[in-house]
Scaffold this motif. Structure first.
Motif, short mmCIF file in Angstrom:
data_model
loop_
_atom_site.label_atom_id
_atom_site.label_comp_id
_atom_site.label_asym_id
_atom_site.label_seq_id
_atom_site.Cartn_x
_atom_site.Cartn_y
_atom_site.Cartn_z
N ARG A 118 -60.07 -4.52 97.45
CA ARG A 118 -59.89 -4.23 96.04
C ARG A 118 -59.09 -5.38 95.40
O ARG A 118 -58.15 -5.90 96.00
CB ARG A 118 -59.12 -2.92 95.87
CG ARG A 118 -58.75 -2.56 94.43
CD ARG A 118 -59.86 -1.88 93.72
NE ARG A 118 -59.46 -1.51 92.35
CZ ARG A 118 -60.28 -0.95 91.49
NH1 ARG A 118 -61.53 -0.68 91.83
NH2 ARG A 118 -59.87 -0.64 90.27
N HIS A 119 -59.46 -5.79 94.21
CA HIS A 119 -58.78 -6.86 93.52
C HIS A 119 -57.39 -6.43 93.07
O HIS A 119 -57.13 -5.24 92.82
CB HIS A 119 -59.59 -7.33 92.32
CG HIS A 119 -59.84 -6.24 91.31
ND1 HIS A 119 -60.79 -5.25 91.50
CD2 HIS A 119 -59.24 -5.96 90.13
CE1 HIS A 119 -60.79 -4.44 90.48
NE2 HIS A 119 -59.85 -4.83 89.62
N THR A 120 -56.50 -7.39 92.93
CA THR A 120 -55.18 -7.12 92.37
C THR A 120 -55.24 -7.22 90.85
O THR A 120 -56.25 -7.59 90.27
CB THR A 120 -54.14 -8.10 92.91
OG1 THR A 120 -54.51 -9.44 92.53
CG2 THR A 120 -54.06 -8.02 94.42
N THR A 137 -51.90 -3.91 93.20
CA THR A 137 -53.16 -3.26 92.86
C THR A 137 -52.88 -2.05 91.98
O THR A 137 -51.96 -1.28 92.26
CB THR A 137 -53.89 -2.82 94.14
OG1 THR A 137 -54.09 -3.96 94.97
CG2 THR A 137 -55.24 -2.20 93.81
#
Length: 786
Positions: A118-120, A137
Motif C-alpha cells: 500500500r502506498h504511503t 499510511t
C-alpha cells in the motif's frame, strides 16, 4: 492474498481480541486462507502454531457494532502493539491520522492490502510527539465495511517485503463474498460535540464465476473543542467528511487461471483549527493580524482536500505444478491546502501604510503535495510434500517506481509585500503557502529479487529461510535475510523464534520536502524553514546525502494451548536500528554558517533530515484467551499486553556536519524518538453471550509516557501518568438480518495528565499523547444483512 507473495515465517493466527464465539463463527470463512506470514495456502491455524507472532482481527464485529467508526481508531483499541492518536494543533497531521507498531515510526511499519504493498501518504509529520519527521499510511482511507480481517505480523519482515517492514507488517484483507449488508452509525462526545455520522453499504455480486464486491461509505465527523471558555482556539478533533468507494473481486478464466481486481478511491474534506492570533492590544498586530479585520483575534483554519486512489490488477496461474502471480499495483495520495478565516499580514500592513484600512484577502490556496507509487510483482511458489518432510519453495521479483511533487500556492499565501522584517509577516496565517522555491517533482525506482524456503525437517521442527536483494536508483543496493523456526515440545507447547536483518529506504518526502512554516514556542510564533537534502542551506551545514536505515531483529517466544478453549502466547523481541533518519533540532540565526542564509530567508530557525541516530527497542508481547460456560450463556475473556522500551544508543554527528550534537538531537527530540508511544499498553476484555443478547466490557490501559519541554532543563519534562479507560457495549440480534448496538467509549471520561500549556505541543494543558483528549463518547449502530 496471493500465496507466493507472503512472508514465509508464520502459517496463520487467530485474533485473541475477537471473541471466541466470533472466532468460531469465522472459522468456516477462514477455512483455507493465505495469511501474512506464509507463502502457502493451507487450513487456518491458530496463533499458537506460528513461527513468529501474527494476529488476525476479524472486522465483522467491529464493523457491525463497534464504537469506533474508522480503521485506525478501531485498531488503537484492539491491538496493544498498534498506536494511532488523533492530533490537534499539528497542521497537516491533524488531517491524516498516523499509525505505527511497537512504538517505532509510522514509516517503519509496512501496510499491505490483499497482500500487495500500500502506498504511503504525501504528508510529512512535523509537529507533535507522534511519528515526528516520518510519513506513514492512511489507514482511514479504506471503508470498514469492505474489510474482512486485518493481520498484524509483529516481527521484522524486510527480507520478504522490502523497505519499511522493520517494526512489522499490517495486511488488510478485503471481502469478496456474495451478499449485501449495510451499516448506519451515530456517535458523539459526552460534551455534546464531535458528532459522527456513518452510512456504509456492501454488496457482493456473482459475476463470471467469481464475485465482485462493491463498498460505498460516507462519513461526516464534526469538530470537537475542549478549549476553555473565552479561549479563541479550537482544541479537539478535526472536522472530516469522507466519501469512499472500493471494488474487490476475483474471477476464474479456466481451471488454472484467475484474474483479480481491487480498486478504490476516497475524497476527504478536512478542516483543523490552527493557533489563534491575538487582537487589539496583543503583539500580533501588525505582525500577524490587522485591527481592521480581526480586532478580537481569530483562529485560522487549515483545510485539506485529500484524494487517495488505489488499484491492483493481477493474474494467478498454475504452470507445471508451480503457482504464479503477476500483479500491478498503483496508489496515489494528494493533499491540497486551502487556508480560510486568515489574512496575509504583510498585505494588510502595506494597505494600511498606503492609507487604506489594512485589509487582506481572507482565504488562500496554499499549494500542496502528492505521492504516487507503482509496483510490479511476479511471484512463484510450489509446495513439495515429499521433500524433507514437506517444503515450500518460493521466489520472485519486484519493480517499484515512486514519484513525489510539491505544488506552490498562490502568491498571496507566501509573499511578503511590505518587506522582510517590516510590519506584517509573510504568507497566510495558520499555514504559509508553499513557495516556488519549494516546488519539486522527483522520482526514483527500485528492483528486487527474493527467494524463500520453508521446510518441515521433522514433524516437530519447522525452519524457514529467506533472502532479498534490492537496488534503488538513488542510493544503491542492500541485501537482507531472515531465519525463523518453531519446535513443538508437545501437542500443547511450542517454542518459536526468528532472526533477521532489515532496512528502510529514505522516503522521497524526507529527501525533498521543503517548506517555511510558523511554529509556536512557549505560545510565541516563530517562522521555521525545513530545508530539503541537497539544498544550499543543508550543503552549507554539511548535511550528507540520506541513506537507508539498517536493522537487526530478534524474536523468541513460546505458545501454550492446553485446550480448545484456552490459548497463551509470550514473545520477547529486540530491534536495533542503525543510521535512523530523524528530523534534526533547530539551528537559528546565531549559527555562524547558517545565520546569514536564515536572515536572507526572513526566518528564525531551520531544520532538516539526517541519518544520525542508532536506537534499540526491546519489548514483550503477551496474549491470552479463554472461553467458558457461565450460567445460560458463554463468557469469553481475553488479555493482550505490549511492553516496549526504545532507547537512543548513539548519536552520530557526521564529520561534515557543522552542528553540535546537543542541537542535532536535543533531549526534547530524543524523547520524541524514545517515547513516541506509551511504554506499555494492555487490553482486558469480557464478553457475555446469551441468546440474542451480547454484552461487552473492555478495559484499556495506557502506560506512562514522557515528553520534553520547549524550555528544557531546568524545567522538568512532561510526565504523562498511566491511565486506564473502559468501553461498554450491548448488542441485540433483533432478527436474523437486523442487529442493533449501543455503548460508550471511555465511559469514565478519563483525560491525559494535565500539563503546563506553555510546554505542550498543542499549547493546551491536555495533549493527545497516549490517547485522545476529548473524554467520553457514546454511539449507536444498526446493521442489516440482505
Amino acid at each position: 492474498m496471493p500465496a507466493p507473495r507472503l512472508l514465509p515465517t508464520a502459517l496463520a493466527a487467530l485474533s485473541l481480541f475477537a471473541t471466541m464465539a466470533a472466532v468460531a463463527q469465522e472459522t468456516t470463512s477462514l477455512e483455507r486462507v493465505s495469511v501474512v506470514g506464509s507463502r502457502k495456502t493451507m487450513p487456518a491455524a491458530s496463533s499458537t502454531d506460528t513461527l513468529v507472532p501474527v494476529d488476525i482481527y476479524s472486522m465483522s464485529k467491529v464493523t457491525e457494532g463497534g464504537g469506533q467508526f474508522d480503521l485506525a481508531q478501531s485498531l488503537q483499541y484492539l491491538s496493544p502493539s498498534f498506536n494511532s492518536t488523533r492530533q490537534t494543533g499539528a497542521d497537516g497531521a491533524d488531517l491524516i491520522d498516523s499509525a505505527a507498531l511497537r512504538g517505532l515510526g509510522s514509516d517503519q511499519t509496512l501496510v499491505l492490502v490483499n497482500g500487495k504493498r500500500r502506498h504511503t501518504v504525501a504528508l510529512v509529520n512535523l509537529f507533535g510527539a507522534r511519528n515526528r519527521g516520518s510519513t506513514g499510511t492512511d489507514m482511514n482511507s479504506l471503508p470498514l465495511l469492505a474489510i474482512d480481517n486485518v493481520q498484524v505480523l509483529r516481527d521484522g519482515a524486510a527480507a520478504q517485503y522490502g523497505s519499511d517492514a522493520i517494526a512489522g507488517v499490517i495486511n488488510i484483507q478485503l471481502k469478496k463474498k456474495a451478499g449485501c449488508e449495510a451499516v448506519a452509525g451515530y456517535g458523539q462526545y459526552s460534551a455534546g460535540d464531535g458528532k459522527n455520522y456513518l452510512a456504509s453499504a456492501y454488496c457482493g455480486v456473482k459475476l463470471g464465476g467469481g464475485t465482485l464486491a462493491v463498498t460505498g461509505e460516507w462519513q461526516d465527523r464534526g469538530r470537537s473543542n475542549r478549549a476553555d471558555p473565552g479561549d479563541l482556539r479550537t482544541i479537539g478533533d478535526t472536522a472530516v467528511k469522507n466519501k469512499t468507494v472500493y471494488l474487490n473481486g476475483e474471477f476464474p478464466v479456466d481451471v488454472d487461471n484467475r484474474v483479480y481486481l481491487t480498486a478504490g478511491a476516497q475524497d476527504r474534506d478536512a478542516s483543523s483549527g490552527a493557533w489563534a492570533r491575538g487582537g487589539v492590544g496583543s503583539d500580533d498586530i501588525p505582525s500577524r493580524n490587522s485591527a481592521a479585520m480581526y480586532p478580537n483575534g481569530f483562529v485560522p483554519f487549515i483545510n485539506g482536500d485529500v484524494q487517495d486512489r488505489y488499484v491492483i490488477v493481477g493474474w494467478k496461474s498454475s504452470i507445471a505444478g508451480w503457482d504464479t502471480d503477476l500483479s500491478q499495483t498503483y496508489g496515489s495520495n494528494k493533499m491540497r491546502y486551502d487556508i480560510s478565516n486568515t489574512l496575509n499580514a504583510s498585505v494588510a500592513n502595506k494597505d494600511l501604510l498606503a492609507g487604506g484600512q489594512g485589509i487582506s484577502p481572507t482565504r488562500f490556496d496554499a499549494g500542496g503535495f502528492g505521492f504516487s507509487q507503482a509496483t510490479t510483482n511476479f511471484d512463484v511458489s510450489r509446495y513439495f510434500p515429499d521433500l524433507l518432510g514437506g517444503s515450500n519453495i518460493a521466489f520472485g521479483a519486484e519493480y517499484r517506481r515512486e514519484k513525489y511533487d510539491i505544488v506552490a500556492g498562490e502568491p498571496g499565501s507566501y509573499s511578503d509585500v511590505d518587506g522582510v522584517g517590516v510590519g506584517g509577516n509573510a504568507g497566510s496565517q495558520g499555514f504559509p503557502g508553499f513557495q516556488p522555491g519549494d516546488a519539486t517533482n522527483r522520482s526514483r525506482n527500485s528492483r528486487a529479487l527474493y527467494a524463500d524456503w520453508e521446510v518441515s525437517l521433522t514433524p516437530a521442527l519447522t525452519v524457514d529461510a529467506a533472502v532479498r536483494a534490492e537496488r534503488y536508483s538513488d542510493f544503491g543496493s542492500t541485501t537482507t535475510a531472515k531465519l525463523s523456526g518453531s519446535y513443538k515440545l508437545s501437542k500443547a507447547f511450542l517454542l518459536r523464534g526468528a532472526a533477521s536483518t532489515g532496512f528502510r529506504a529514505p522516503s522521497l518526502q524526507q529527501l525533498y520536502f521543503s517548506s517555511t512554516f510558523t511554529d509556536f514556542i512557549n505560545q510565541q510564533p516563530l517562522d521555521v524553514v525545513l530545508a530539503p537534502n541537497g539544498s544550499a542551506l543543508t550543503n552549507a551545514a554539511g548535511v550528507p546525502a540520506l541513506k537507508q536505515e539498517k536493522s537487526k531483529n530478534l524474536t523468541v517466544g513460546f505458545t501454550v494451548k492446553p485446550s480448545a478453549d484456552t490459548a497463551i502466547t509470550v514473545d520477547l523481541y529486540q530491534i536495533n536500528i542503525k543510521d535512523r533518519i530523524v528530523l534534526s533540532g533547530r539551528v537559528d540565526a546565531s549559527d555562524p554558517n547558517l545565520g546569514p542564509i536564515l536572515q536572507g530567508l526572513g526566518v528564525g530557525q531551520a531544520q532538516f533530515f539526517v541519518n544520525s541516530v542508532d536506537t534499540r527497542t526491546r519489548g514483550l508481547d503477551l496474549t491470552a484467551s479463554q472461553r467458558s460456560k457461565l450460567g445460560a450463556g458463554t463468557l469469553n475473556t481475553f488479555l493482550a499486553l505490549n511492553i516496549s522500551r526504545t532507547n537512543v544508543s548513539k548519536v552520530n554527528v557526521p564529520a561534515s556536519l557543522k552542528m553540535d550534537a546537543d542541537v542535532l538531537l536535543s533531549e526534547r527530540e530524543r524523547l520524541f524518538i524514545e517515547q513516541g508511544g506509551p511504554r506499555a499498553k494492555a487490553t482486558l476484555g469480557f464478553e457475555y453471550i446469551q441468546g440474542a443478547w451480547t454484552g461487552e466490557a473492555k478495559v484499556i490501559h495506557f502506560g506512562s509516557q514522557t515528553q520534553g519541554t520547549f524550555s528544557g532543563p531546568p524545567v522538568p519534562n512532561l510526565h504523562y501518568k498511566p491511565k486506564t479507560s473502559m468501553d461498554l457495549g450491548l448488542t441485540w440480534q433483533v432478527t436474523k438480518a437486523l442487529k442493533l448496538s449501543m455503548g460508550g467509549n471511555n465511559v469514565f471520561n478519563v483525560k491525559p495528565t494535565r500539563q503546563d500549556p506553555y510546554e505542550t505541543d498543542n499549547g493546551f494543558y491536555y495533549d493527545a499523547v497516549q490517547f485522545g483528549l476529548n473524554g467520553a463518547s457514546y454511539f449507536a449502530r444498526a446493521h442489516y444483512r440482505f
